[in-house]
Design an enzyme around this catalytic site. Structure first.
Site, PDB file in Angstrom:
ATOM      1  N   TYR A   1     142.733   2.891 -70.511  1.00 26.26           N
ATOM      2  CA  TYR A   1     144.212   3.129 -70.723  1.00 26.26           C
ATOM      3  C   TYR A   1     145.539   3.287 -69.781  1.00 26.26           C
ATOM      4  O   TYR A   1     146.229   3.396 -69.808  1.00 26.26           O
ATOM      5  CB  TYR A   1     144.014   5.014 -71.062  1.00 26.26           C
ATOM      6  CG  TYR A   1     143.836   5.229 -72.669  1.00 26.26           C
ATOM      7  CD1 TYR A   1     143.280   4.296 -72.932  1.00 26.26           C
ATOM      8  CD2 TYR A   1     143.990   6.266 -73.269  1.00 26.26           C
ATOM      9  CE1 TYR A   1     142.458   4.541 -74.550  1.00 26.26           C
ATOM     10  CE2 TYR A   1     143.465   6.754 -74.458  1.00 26.26           C
ATOM     11  CZ  TYR A   1     142.842   5.444 -74.763  1.00 26.26           C
ATOM     12  OH  TYR A   1     142.963   5.378 -76.188  1.00 26.26           O
TER      13      TYR A   1
ATOM     14  N   GLU B   1     151.865  -2.529 -70.356  1.00 24.90           N
ATOM     15  CA  GLU B   1     153.494  -1.951 -71.219  1.00 24.90           C
ATOM     16  C   GLU B   1     154.268  -1.821 -70.633  1.00 24.90           C
ATOM     17  O   GLU B   1     155.379  -2.150 -70.954  1.00 24.90           O
ATOM     18  CB  GLU B   1     152.455  -0.430 -72.105  1.00 24.90           C
ATOM     19  CG  GLU B   1     152.000  -1.041 -72.911  1.00 24.90           C
ATOM     20  CD  GLU B   1     151.039   0.409 -74.181  1.00 24.90           C
ATOM     21  OE1 GLU B   1     152.119   0.955 -74.605  1.00 24.90           O
ATOM     22  OE2 GLU B   1     150.295   0.288 -74.687  1.00 24.90           O
TER      23      GLU B   1
END
Length: 367
Positions: A289, A296
């Site tokens: 994560y 991102e």
């Protein structure tokens, strides 16, 4: 006169006979064809739809005795008394288990009578039989509903797993074959596949809203919405982002997460708990994560000057809406949203892991 319609038909039964009452007034019988297995009728009279032609057909649950069956008309109905070939209780009137909106139970005539039983006992037996039938139908419908839901969820998660497995396989194979050059061709090689999988993932927001899964809709909304923003609004819009090596790392990170997550949900939908997959589901997110958020964020930062240059998705004054929107500013804001949302998502996963495996302190006490 309108076309042929269905009249209301009320049915009851005794051990040895069936009664039918067709709710028609001022009726004329046009046709009655009674065989061992089937009844075909047509009438003209006044029913729920006024004065019209009415007809219906029934395939009986078991054969009947046509010779000892009777029909008569009254001022308010047509009544059939149909003898069964055997003295036995029918669980339903029709051969197939189907719900006919015009066929109703005549509770006044739904009783079992024999020489040894009182009328009160017969009515009690009829009520008990009806309740058993209703309970059976409810259980069957419940099992069918559960089976259909499990089949759908298993199939959905399996297909998503296959999709992301294909993406990882293609990216890994080409990296081993071409080296770092493959990183610049990641979107070219699997762009359509990742867009298809991420579009299908929108269903994961809908599933909890429909009650197909017990989890909430917020967590999948944040994850699916964030990924699709990066994929469709940023990477897809500029080829300079598509050839950036960070896209290869991002797609590999996303896909690795899903190669664990979808098998977990796939087996959960059929009540299986594969311990290794369960452990990975609640553990692999710890490195994956943060990496996904990092990649991102990198793409968002890279895209800001590109959208400043192109002006795409921005709206400048003057315009008919008298409203201005500058997309690069939104991307600056989205970096903050990405960070806060990522922290919230990791807190959510930490809470699930703690709930599943317990804290370190509780594990030590248990030891």
């Amino acid at each position: 006169m309108a076309g042929t319609l269905r009249p209301f038909v009320f049915w009851g039964q005794k051990n040895d006979s069936i009664s039918l009452k067709i709710d028609l007034r001022d009726v004329t019988i046009d046709n009655v064809n009674l065989t061992e297995d089937r009844l075909e009728t047509s009438f003209e009279g006044v029913g729920a739809q006024g004065h019209n032609k009415y007809s219906f057909e029934l395939d009986f649950y078991l054969p009947v005795d046509t010779e000892n069956s009777k029909v008569r008309t009254t001022d308010r109905a047509v009544e059939f008394s149909i003898k069964k070939k055997g003295a036995e209780v029918w669980p339903r009137l029709t051969e197939k288990q189907e719900k006919l909106p015009w066929l109703k139970i005549d509770f006044d005539k739904f009783a079992f009578e024999d020489d040894d039983d009182s009328e009160e006992d017969a009515e009690k037996m009829a009520a008990e039989e009806i309740m058993r039938k209703l309970e059976k139908d409810l259980k069957e419908n419940s099992v069918k509903s559960i089976d259909m839901k499990a089949t759908y969820l298993f199939t959905y998660n399996f297909l998503q797993f296959v999709g992301f497995l294909y993406i990882v396989t293609v990216l890994s194979y080409n990296f081993l074959k071409l080296g770092s050059v493959a990183k610049e061709k990641a979107f070219e090689m699997v762009g359509y596949q990742i867009m298809f999988c991420q579009t299908a993932a929108v269903l994961e927001v809908i599933h909890p809203l429909l009650g197909l899964v017990k989890t909430g809709a917020l967590a999948p909304l944040l994850q699916v919405g964030g990924r699709n923003l990066i994929l469709f609004l940023l990477v897809l819009q500029d080829v300079r982002l598509q050839i950036a090596p960070v896209v290869w790392y991002l797609l590999m990170t996303w896909s690795t997460v899903e190669l664990i997550r979808y098998p977990f949900y796939m087996f959960s939908s059929i009540g299986m708990d594969v311990k290794m997959i369960t452990w990975l589901r609640y553990t692999a997110w710890i490195p994956l994560y943060p990496l996904g958020i990092l990649f991102e964020g990198t793409i968002v930062i890279m895209s800001i000057p590109l959208f400043e240059e192109s002006g795409k998705f921005s709206l400048q004054l003057p315009n008919s809406a008298n409203f201005a929107f500058y997309f690069p500013w939104f991307l600056h804001l989205y970096l903050l949203i990405l960070g806060l949302g990522g922290i919230q998502m990791m807190k959510h996963m930490h809470s699930l892991r703690k709930k599943k495996f317990g804290s370190k302190d509780s594990q030590k006490k248990a030891a």
